[in-house]
Every structure is written in C-alpha cells, then in structure tokens.
Design a protein around this motif. Structure first.
Motif, mmCIF file in Angstrom:
data_model
loop_
_atom_site.group_PDB
_atom_site.id
_atom_site.type_symbol
_atom_site.label_atom_id
_atom_site.label_comp_id
_atom_site.label_asym_id
_atom_site.label_seq_id
_atom_site.Cartn_x
_atom_site.Cartn_y
_atom_site.Cartn_z
ATOM 1 N N PRO A 12 0.840 -1.192 0.000
ATOM 2 C CA PRO A 12 0.000 0.000 0.000
ATOM 3 C C PRO A 12 0.882 1.253 0.000
ATOM 4 N N GLY A 13 0.542 2.221 -0.820
ATOM 5 C CA GLY A 13 1.332 3.455 -0.894
ATOM 6 C C GLY A 13 2.249 3.503 -2.091
ATOM 7 N N GLN A 14 2.434 2.388 -2.770
ATOM 8 C CA GLN A 14 3.284 2.401 -3.971
ATOM 9 C C GLN A 14 2.483 2.897 -5.170
ATOM 10 N N PHE A 15 3.219 3.262 -6.235
ATOM 11 C CA PHE A 15 2.524 3.753 -7.423
ATOM 12 C C PHE A 15 3.017 3.022 -8.671
ATOM 13 N N VAL A 16 2.243 3.141 -9.736
ATOM 14 C CA VAL A 16 2.671 2.589 -11.030
ATOM 15 C C VAL A 16 2.727 3.726 -12.040
ATOM 16 N N GLY A 27 6.079 -0.780 -12.997
ATOM 17 C CA GLY A 27 6.113 -0.554 -11.566
ATOM 18 C C GLY A 27 5.918 -1.872 -10.847
ATOM 19 N N PRO A 28 5.565 -1.905 -9.589
ATOM 20 C CA PRO A 28 5.291 -0.754 -8.737
ATOM 21 C C PRO A 28 6.570 -0.035 -8.315
ATOM 22 N N TYR A 29 6.433 1.247 -8.027
ATOM 23 C CA TYR A 29 7.573 2.049 -7.630
ATOM 24 C C TYR A 29 7.361 2.659 -6.250
ATOM 25 N N GLY A 30 8.452 3.099 -5.673
ATOM 26 C CA GLY A 30 8.381 3.795 -4.391
ATOM 27 C C GLY A 30 8.452 2.834 -3.219
ATOM 28 N N ASN A 31 8.480 3.413 -2.027
ATOM 29 C CA ASN A 31 8.679 2.584 -0.829
ATOM 30 C C ASN A 31 7.390 2.036 -0.243
ATOM 31 N N GLY A 32 6.292 2.757 -0.345
ATOM 32 C CA GLY A 32 5.041 2.304 0.259
ATOM 33 C C GLY A 32 5.061 2.475 1.775
ATOM 34 N N PHE A 33 3.928 2.211 2.399
ATOM 35 C CA PHE A 33 3.831 2.339 3.859
ATOM 36 C C PHE A 33 4.449 1.107 4.532
ATOM 37 N N PRO A 34 5.096 1.300 5.677
ATOM 38 C CA PRO A 34 5.730 0.159 6.376
ATOM 39 C C PRO A 34 4.703 -0.679 7.118
ATOM 40 N N MET A 35 3.926 -1.446 6.388
ATOM 41 C CA MET A 35 2.796 -2.168 6.984
ATOM 42 C C MET A 35 3.230 -3.165 8.069
ATOM 43 N N GLU A 36 4.348 -3.857 7.848
ATOM 44 C CA GLU A 36 4.787 -4.868 8.836
ATOM 45 C C GLU A 36 5.143 -4.194 10.159
ATOM 46 N N LYS A 37 5.857 -3.072 10.019
ATOM 47 C CA LYS A 37 6.318 -2.369 11.216
ATOM 48 C C LYS A 37 5.136 -1.896 12.069
ATOM 49 N N MET A 38 4.032 -1.591 11.411
ATOM 50 C CA MET A 38 2.896 -1.007 12.130
ATOM 51 C C MET A 38 1.938 -2.067 12.675
ATOM 52 N N GLU A 39 2.238 -3.345 12.413
ATOM 53 C CA GLU A 39 1.330 -4.417 12.862
ATOM 54 C C GLU A 39 1.105 -4.347 14.372
ATOM 55 N N GLY A 40 -0.120 -4.567 14.770
ATOM 56 C CA GLY A 40 -0.438 -4.560 16.208
ATOM 57 C C GLY A 40 -0.761 -3.178 16.749
#
Lengths: 291, 334
Positions: free
Chosen positions: A43-47, A98-111
C-alpha cells in the motif's frame, strides 16, 4: 521481466466505474499471466501508466494487495493524459510499469492503531492501506478521517457508507467531514451524527482519544492539508516518527533518473519516487521542500 | 596504476590506432567554441582546449534520445550503439561522468546509458586552468579512475597512466609505441602538476559549504541573483552533471511513434509542476536556489554534484558566476 526499466506491460481494463464527475476507478489485470503472478505491491506504492504514443503518468494504486488477480487505479481527469484514459473502455489495453516507491511500512505497524487522514483524492492511496488493514486483521483499530468538498465528491462512497454502518465489526471507525452543505450530507449527518460533520478534516479529531505510544498516523491529501493535520497530531504528542505521509511530484521515470521529483537542499536531497513517496515527519523536518 | 611514456613522434600512430576501438571523438575548435567531434586526423584536434560547450555527457545521455520505438502497437527498445573512443577528456569531465554513472548505473540501470558507457574508451588529457576553472577546490582536478588511459603532457611526449584492463590492452597492442618512464619524465610530470596547481585563479572554499547553504535558505543574495538570471537553462545544458530529462511521445507517421527523452532544465517553469496545475517551485527564486542546492549537494560517496569545470560561468548570458554567488551567500550569513 525485461531488463529495460522503461518497458511497460500490457494490462487490460476489466472495469471502468464512475466515482464522481471527475474521478473514475479503473480495474486492471496484466494480460501476461506470468507478469500478473509476479506483480506484487505494498500500500502506498505507485505505477506508471503508459498510453502508447501519447505518454506516461504516475498513479498510486488504490486497491489492496490482499485482493489478488487485479489492481485498481483511481484517476482524476485533470490533464491531457488523464483525459485520454477517461475515454477508455472495458477491454482496452494500457501499458503499466512498476510498482515504484517505498510504500507504507505495513509490517512495522502491525499490532498498532492506524489513523488514516485523507483529503480529497488523498483517499486513493489510503484506501489501499484501509483494506489491507481490514483484510489482514493485523492492526488494533483503524480510524479513517476523510475530508471532502461535497457529497458528490466522496470517493468510494458505497464503501465509505458501508463502513459508517458496519465498520465497528471490522475494528474500523470512519468519520467524514464535508464543506459544502447539501440534502444528502444533512441526511448522512442525521444518520451518523457522531461520525459526519460539516467542516474540515481536522475537525474530525475532536473527541477522539488514542494511545500515542501505540498509534501511527498516515496522511494523504492536498499540499495545504499537511500543515494543519500534522499540527493536530503533534498537539496530541504523537511522535514525528509515527506520522507517515505520502507525497506527490512530477515523476517521469519512477526510477530515480529524470530528476523531476528531487527535493531538498545541499544537506539532504531526496527523490520522491525512490526515497518516497511515503515519508515520516522527521524526513520533512530534515528535508526542505518536502511538504 | 601502470605508467608508460608515449614519445611525441609516436603520437600520430597511437592516435590512429585508436580507430580500431571505435569512432574517435576529440575536441576541435569551430567558430570560437570547442566541441567533441568525430576526428580522423590528429591535426584537427585542439589539444590545448579549455572546455567544450557541451560536456561529454552528450555521448551517453543525449540531448535528444529515442528510448522506445513502437512496432505493431508495442514498444521496442532502441539500443544500437556504435563503439566510441572519447579522446582528450579533462579530469573534471571524467569526474562529471562518474557522478552521472552513480545515477544512471544505479539499479535499475538505464540500459541506454550503460551500453554506451560499456562500449566507450575514455582517454583523458592534462590541461591548464583558465579564469573559469575551480576544479581544484572540489578535488576534481585529478582523476584517479574513470578512464582507460590518461595522457599527461611532458616536454617531449606524454606520460600515460593506464586506468583499466582495456587501457592495458590498448597499450599492449601498441607496445612498440611506448617507452618505460624515466626519472626525468617523473620530474617533468611533477613540475607540470605543480605549475598547474599554482595556475588556478578561482577558488570555492568548500569548508562547511553544504551546511552553510542550508542555513542561508532565506538569504537575500538568492533573490538578487534570481532577478539577474534570465532563466534560460543554459547552465543546465552545459553542466557535466545536470541530468534532468523530459519524456515525450512523438508520432513519426500514422502507424509508428517513438518515445523520446530530451534535456530538461530546472529553470523551466513546468519542472516542478504536478497534476492540477500545482507548482512546487513556482517562482524563479525557487528554481534558481534549487539549482545551487542541487549542485552543492554533498554525497559522501561521490562528493558534490559540481566538478568546477566553469561551463555555467562561461556560457551564462547574464554573466552569473557560480563561485561568486556561493561566496556572497556565505558572506550574507556573517
């Protein structure tokens, strides 16, 4: 995949849906099943969408990677290229890279709790986070605070209304602010008096309590919105490292070459396309011109 | 590094031998301007040139370049590359290419740039600074790598530094043209370098430069120069490290199109424009300042984005001097 990073791959438009008078939702799938199987994103990446012979433009993905077999782009008609794709129909083919860019750090935000703050078209990339969070169920609570101009401008209106009604069952609480009054808005406000109000997106923070040590805020909206939303979050003592925002620049190449998305000064320069488009507020404090 | 000597009388034969490695491009003088052109006869070369108008980046990152060609509704890459020898690059330009390498060879590598770079032999040549050069202050006045051969002028020939395996091959195949370096040659080489070091007239003190500029974001000096600046983008075109490009699709006929990229300039108003007509650098001041920040950005692995070649000063129609602007900005902080 070819070694040429500028080569695009055929993707067929499976569905075109009018979201508003300006925005359409395009559902796409790669024609080549090998490419389709390999295509994964955060999520947060673009094409980059390629209309062969006419040009390319960057668009963030608005569907969730948990939904396989297709991806969706929400495209506002604002210029020559987007006008062109708005004329396209189901079955037509465009090029995608693409996809390009870093995207949101979904794993880090778990919990943790997630506060999604969307303004206008900023709803598109955050919708990807929203459904990812709901589908995976790996997040404590999800708030969506969505500011929009008028009832007619609400993107993904059906989904928003569905979440207004049934969001709690999915640990998701949606709040909506509109600026222009209309009968439909007043009706919505009567139906969900604690969730819908006339005002701007920052008004939606009123009455909300959240544990700052276990919450992340994710922001996307027009440039003017960031300052006010960030101030609201900082007032509640949310750490700048927990504030994520996704930004826009004129990405041409998407791979850190063409120089159009470079921001910053002599001490800190960033490529929005590769270092971003998702940044924390710390990044904004150390890189001039980011927001 | 291996050092050998090319005596003056063998220069012509050595130069001719380079044609075996590809078309040879070298600096020639046309009108009042030097430029890299295809050369067959060593007599055409301006060996003592100061700087070409367009830097050697034009061979790898072209002013106008077809990246993709449409065949039957699909893009095909356009990767035909002729082997080349670039003869007579100054060390600042070699450093300029190294900075471009960092961008264009970084993953995902640009296939056009990479192929051209791989098929090109680089032969450097020593130079004497003129009133515009300030490469010494940036440490780009001497190239330690980034070339195949580097020729240093001696009274009776050239001291040749071999910088790559391909450089070794060229020297190997022309073994009879070279001699071993003597102590006298080394003394001459040292003397030339000392003379050269003293010849610099311009200096850019780089101590704390990046931080100083960042602190001086609101300095009135930016505004003063932004008003003088014509925003023509010349400095971008001639800069050996400027690499912004714009992409455009062009129909060749009713059935075929090409995707071209062209040099772009951060002085153009549409450089920071995004959808919906929102501009992130709306004023000339924003754009002027951005260029100076971009050039003065310090990357620990490749240094500044400026190599001190002096092109932007020489070819600026408004006579804005890079070093002077930075020094005035520094002065405005005191």
């Amino acid at each position: 995949m070819s070694e040429n990073p500028y080569q695009t791959y055929d993707a067929r438009i499976l569905e075109v849906k009018d979201l508003t008078s300006r925005e359409k939702l395009f559902t796409l799938r790669f024609v080549d099943s090998k490419i389709e199987d390999k295509f994964d994103f955060r999520p947060g990446q673009f094409v980059i969408v390629d209309i062969r012979g006419f040009g390319e433009f960057p668009i963030s993905i608005c569907s969730s990677p948990t939904r396989k077999g297709y991806f969706q782009l929400c495209i506002r008609k604002v210029g020559r290229m987007t006008k062109f794709i708005h004329r396209m129909k189901e079955g037509d083919v465009v090029g995608i890279r693409g996809p390009y860019g870093n995207g949101f750090p979904m794993e880090k935000m778990e919990g943790s709790n997630l506060i999604l703050v969307a303004g206008g078209l900023g709803m598109a990339p955050l919708r990807s986070v929203l459904w990812y969070a709901i589908d995976t169920g790996k997040y404590e609570n999800v708030w969506l605070l969505y500011g929009t101009k008028a009832y007619e401008d609400i993107l993904f209106r059906d989904e928003i209304i569905h979440l207004l009604k049934h969001g709690e069952a999915m640990n998701c609480s949606v709040k909506l602010a509109y600026e222009v009054e209309s009968p439909s808005c007043i009706y919505l406000e009567q139906g969900f008096s604690d969730k819908v109000c006339k005002g701007v997106v920052t008004d939606l923070f009123r009455g909300e309590e959240f544990d700052v040590n276990n919450t992340y805020a994710l922001i996307c909206g027009p440039p003017v919105m960031y300052k006010f939303v960030i101030r609201e979050l900082l007032d509640r003592k949310l750490s700048p490292g927990r504030i994520y925002m996704t930004l826009e620049r004129r990405m041409r190449c998407g791979v850190g070459k063409c120089g159009h998305c470079v921001v910053g000064t002599s001490v800190s320069m960033k490529y929005i396309c590769q270092d971003g488009p998702v940044f924390t507020y710390w990044d904004a404090l150390s890189t001039r011109g980011l927001i | 590094m291996r050092y050998i000597k090319l005596p003056s009388e063998n220069f012509e034969r050595f130069f001719k031998s380079l044609e075996a490695w590809g078309s040879v491009y070298a600096p020639v003088k046309r009108g009042g301007i030097y430029s890299f052109q295809k050369v067959h006869d060593p007599a055409e070369i301006a060996l003592d040139y100061n700087r070409t108008m367009l830097p050697p980046k034009k061979f790898f990152f072209r002013p106008r370049d077809t990246v993709l060609r449409m065949k039957n509704g699909r893009w095909e890459e356009n990767l035909e590359v002729e082997p080349m020898v670039l003869f007579g690059l100054h060390s600042c330009d070699i450093h300029g290419l190294k900075i471009l390498d960092k961008v264009y060879l970084d993953e995902p590598a640009d296939p056009y740039y990479r192929t051209r770079r791989e098929k090109t032999v680089i032969v450097g040549i020593s130079c004497m600074p003129d009133e515009y050069c300030f490469c010494k202050s940036l440490g780009t006045h001497f190239a330690m790598d980034g070339f195949d051969l580097f020729l240093h002028e001696l009274p009776d020939g050239w001291l040749v530094r071999i910088g790559s395996v391909r450089g070794h091959e060229i020297a190997w195949e022309n073994g009879e043209l070279f001699e071993e370096v003597t102590d006298e040659d080394l003394a001459n080489f040292k003397e030339f370098e000392e003379k050269r070091a003293k010849a610099f007239q311009k200096e850019l003190p780089q101590e704390g430069l990046a931080d100083m500029l960042d602190l001086a974001y609101n300095s009135p000096v930016w505004k003063k120069y932004a008003e003088i600046c014509l925003a023509c983008g010349n400095c971008n075109m001639v800069c050996p490290t400027c690499r912004c490009y714009e992409v455009c699709d062009r129909w060749v006929d009713a059935y075929s199109a090409v995707r071209e990229r062209r040099y772009d300039s951060c002085f153009m108003e549409n450089h920071g424009l995004v959808a919906g007509n929102y501009n992130f650098r709306p004023t000339r001041l924003d754009r002027f300042r951005h260029r100076y920040y971009c050039k003065s950005y310090f990357d620990p692995s490749s240094g500044y984005n400026c190599v001190g070649c002096g092109r932007c000063d020489e070819f600026c129609p408004a006579k804005i001097e890079h070093v002077k602007v930075l020094e005035e900005v520094r002065g405005s902080l005191r």
